[in-house]
Design an enzyme around this catalytic site. Structure first.
Site, PDB file in Angstrom:
ATOM      1  N   LYS A 188      35.884  28.520  37.061  1.00 19.69           N
ATOM      2  CA  LYS A 188      34.809  29.502  37.054  1.00 19.69           C
ATOM      3  C   LYS A 188      34.440  29.833  38.501  1.00 19.69           C
ATOM      4  CE  LYS A 188      30.778  30.030  34.127  1.00 19.69           C
ATOM      5  NZ  LYS A 188      29.743  29.254  33.457  1.00 19.69           N
TER       6      LYS A 188
HETATM    7  C1  E4P Z   1      27.984  30.741  31.025  1.00 23.43           C
HETATM    8  O1  E4P Z   1      29.084  30.778  31.453  1.00 23.43           O
HETATM    9  C2  E4P Z   1      26.785  30.985  31.844  1.00 23.43           C
HETATM   10  O2  E4P Z   1      26.749  30.132  32.925  1.00 23.43           O
HETATM   11  C3  E4P Z   1      25.555  30.870  30.989  1.00 23.43           C
HETATM   12  O3  E4P Z   1      25.780  31.567  29.776  1.00 23.43           O
HETATM   13  C4  E4P Z   1      24.280  31.317  31.671  1.00 23.43           C
HETATM   14  O4  E4P Z   1      23.247  31.341  30.741  1.00 23.43           O
HETATM   15  P1  E4P Z   1      21.696  31.378  31.155  1.00 23.43           P
HETATM   16  O5  E4P Z   1      21.395  32.737  31.704  1.00 23.43           O
HETATM   17  O6  E4P Z   1      20.961  31.125  29.872  1.00 23.43           O
HETATM   18  O7  E4P Z   1      21.501  30.305  32.176  1.00 23.43           O
END
Ligand code: E4P
Length: 221
Positions: free
Chosen positions: A83
């Site tokens: 990521k």
């Molecule tokens: C996933 O890859 C993201 O990091 C996550 O969905 C972020 O979600 P949030 O905005 O609820 O922290």
């Protein structure tokens, strides 16, 4: 449509996986901080539960460092997807890691032009954050619709749209109606998908009526 679970909590991941709906997992530094465990041991354990793409996030800021970090994350397990934060350095790292056959998930995407760059760089996934856009009174789902429209205009784009920052079942429904490739869901949203007040009322009524059936007419316990 694939469902990933957005969690670093292995117990939650086990429970959702047992429901048969988990195709992969996404983690991020905030989710790891929440469970208070190290990245590598957590990712290894997650990989032992779910046989699918497991996103592990880089925290470097420069392309060279991102590439090194990405290579090292990819070595943890074959299912790891690296990521990478959106940005100029992130795009350079995405291009380089893609060329090495390492799968990438570009995170923190908030515009269709950012998603366009992700596809050009060869990202495996782009993660547009719908909830955080909704939080600032912008339409997160409109962004998903624009990205899908653009990607469908160009057959050679292979990047999958991974709807992230999902906050409720309406997000899931809208993402599925638009034809998003993946949505990554917190555990509480997964369980909400299974529930409906009429299901609860129906079960209560059936159980109450079952009590009225004569014992002799029921199968042996
Ligand atoms: C996933 O890859 C993201 O990091 C996550 O969905 C972020 O979600 P949030 O905005 O609820 O922290």
């Amino acid at each position: 449509m694939k469902f990933f679970i957005d969690s670093a909590d292995v117990e939650e991941i086990r429970k959702a996986h047992a429901m048969g709906c988990v195709d992969g997992v996404t983690t991020n530094p905030s989710l790891l901080a929440k469970v208070g465990r190290g990245l590598e041991e957590t990712i290894r354990e997650i990989c032992s539960i779910v046989d699918g793409p497991i996103s592990a996030e880089c925290v470097s800021m420069e392309a060279d460092e991102l590439i090194k970090e990405g290579r090292s994350l990819a070595k943890i397990h074959d299912n790891v997807v690296v990521k990478i934060p959106m940005g100029v350095e992130g795009m350079k790292a995405t291009k380089a890691l893609t060329a090495e056959g390492i799968r990438t998930n570009v995170t923190l995407c908030f515009s269709a032009n950012q998603a366009l760059l992700c596809a050009k760089a060869g990202a495996t996934y782009v993660s547009p954050f719908v909830g955080r856009l909704d939080d600032i009174s912008q339409d997160g789902m409109e962004l998903i619709s624009h990205i899908l429209e653009i990607y469908r205009n160009y057959e050679h784009f292979n990047t999958q749209v991974l709807v992230a920052s999902v906050r409720n079942p309406v997000h899931v429904l809208q993402a599925a109606r638009l034809g998003a490739d993946v949505a990554t869901l917190p555990y509480n949203v997964i369980t909400q998908l299974a529930n409906h007040p009429l299901t609860d009322a129906g079960i209560k009524k059936f159980l109450a009526d079952w009590e009225k059936v004569p014992k002799a007419a029921k199968p042996p316990a």
